[in-house]
Scaffold this motif. Sequence first.
Motif, PDB file in Angstrom:
ATOM      1  N   SER A  90      -2.973  -5.458   5.069  1.00 47.99           N
ATOM      2  CA  SER A  90      -2.537  -6.754   4.551  1.00 47.99           C
ATOM      3  C   SER A  90      -3.694  -7.283   3.713  1.00 47.99           C
ATOM      4  N   LEU A  97       3.248 -11.760  10.242  1.00 46.26           N
ATOM      5  CA  LEU A  97       4.344 -10.792  10.128  1.00 46.26           C
ATOM      6  C   LEU A  97       5.369 -11.145  11.211  1.00 46.26           C
ATOM      7  N   PHE A 129      11.503  -6.944   8.937  1.00 46.53           N
ATOM      8  CA  PHE A 129      10.180  -7.574   8.909  1.00 46.53           C
ATOM      9  C   PHE A 129      10.122  -8.592   7.768  1.00 46.53           C
ATOM     10  N   VAL A 131       7.010 -10.732   5.738  1.00 47.03           N
ATOM     11  CA  VAL A 131       5.564 -10.951   5.578  1.00 47.03           C
ATOM     12  C   VAL A 131       5.357 -12.402   5.148  1.00 47.03           C
TER      13      VAL A 131
END
Length: 527
Positions: A90, A97, A129, A131
């Motif tokens: 990242s 997350l 997911f 972010v």
Amino acid sequence: MRPKTDEGGRSWWRDQLGLAAETPSARLSADAIYLLGYMTSKAFDLGSVETDTFFDLEDHDGDFSFRWTHPRFRLKVPDRLPFVTLRFASLPASNRLTLRGAGHAIDVELPNGWQTLDLPTFEADEIEFEVGTVFSDGGVERGVMLRDALFHADENRHRRLFARHQNAVRNAAEYRAGVVVLETAPPRIRITTSKTCNIANEKACVYCAWDFTKDLERGSPDQTPEFLARMGRYFHDAMSVTDCSYGEVPLERHFEDVLVVTTEFDRNFEFTSNGQMLSPKVRAKLLGKAARVHVSIDSANAEGYRRYRDHRFDLIVRNLRALCEERKAGGKLPQVFVSFIVMRSNRDEVADFMRLMADVGVDRVTFRDLYREPSINGLRAIHYGYSFDYETERLSRPELEVVGGQCLALGDELGLSTILEWREFSRNVSPAVDKAPICSEPWQTAYLLNRGIMPCCYGRDPIATWETIDQSDLEAGIKAALNSAPMQELRRDLAAGRLGSYCEKTHSCPIVKARMAEDEEAKLAAE
Ligand SMILES: C[S@@+](CC[C@H](N)C(=O)[O-])C[C@H]1O[C@@H](n2cnc3c(N)ncnc32)[C@H](O)[C@@H]1O
Ligand code: SF4
Ligand code: SF4
């Protein structure tokens, strides 16, 4: 006295480290993510795999492949396995997350950089997911750089990896805040499992501070697997383990066990070797392990090698060729990196060296310069008939940059990953956010070496020696040493944006060198 082996033949340290029996798992490497979508096309719209979920496959410095994800991405869960280990990077200084599946959600904080995170899948068919902070590149929004995903059913693995990640998140926050007393364990550790060296047994390499280091090591404990297990969370919570021995790690009788414990749960173990000990037996132990072997060579031919080391250059090249060939059947593991100290007497050999290493099939070449440290500065010696003058051999920064530029250009031409350590180090340990301390080493890496506890890889005077560390409770002893008064002072100075007295005398450190050059320039400008 603690039993080291139980009746079933399993070692005590194996239980301590929770090395579990095999459980079902299925790994998907970055190269296979597209395939996953393809194989499960009922769940995935292939068009969306290409455009909405992942970007194209990329190469990380010749090291491994990854794919940028989109800010939201999905993975199909094979056999509804309950956990997934993700290896990814990242880029923002901190991030979040969120994983959603089967009506449940979990939200975790992320530190900056490459990391391993284990999450529950909630036994869903598919997990999604999201972010938190996206990385924007030329107007294109990206999520994280995903290297691979391992679906599994090992609860112990999940517990250990989740705890490790939580520790890393809290450690990153302590670093950003410039906290001087750490509650967390540094996520990277440096250890030393070897004290002996086959070359030094005859005659140490000409530039090696062998005698000085061995003096410091006197009376220190042997870093066996049992010792590592007794380090407690300083070992369990480490995301990476590097062996910095002045010696030859493969020579140690515990070598195979050290490999097992340090690579627990896919953790990477790195060590440096002169390459002469990479015999068929040692190579067999290494094949398929999540290890990275750095082999120090410093020359393109046997005669050049002898000037600094000994007469076994051809043996090293043979060992390296064999290792690079044999590992093809083991998932290309271990990784094989080689290093070359650029000096006045070998700078004309870099091109031949790189061509030879490309032919041998190594993953990366690293170029470094000679250390600047009191124990070795000014050395003059005759080594196997060749004279070596340390000060003459050292290249100035502009000279190094000229050679470095040639190395990088040739690396591109040969398709060989090439690193200039004098540039790379500052990049790795410099702050990712404003106002963070000017060097992250004393927060994020613990140097638990048999020559003493050091604040960083360039430090030579121990901050604490083993005589002063309580070894009956090693975990508490290490915590006290890492938070001792000199360590606090060092962190306080770095957090205030200045180099303290320890750093100022550490002239090999690239951060210190850069600061000194700036001060020099400022002085000249003022005159
Ligand atoms: C001390 S050695 C120990 C590991 C192993 N025996 C070897 O030679 O690779 C670790 C690394 O330090 C490097 N090294 C030794 N003396 C050095 C010096 N004076 N300046 C820069 N690097 C040095 C070596 O080339 C090697 O890559
Ligand atoms: S092989 Fe490594 S440890 Fe041994 S003498 Fe040479 S530099 Fe030092
Ligand atoms: S000498 Fe100081 S600035 Fe350099 S790596 Fe060590 S702690 Fe960081």
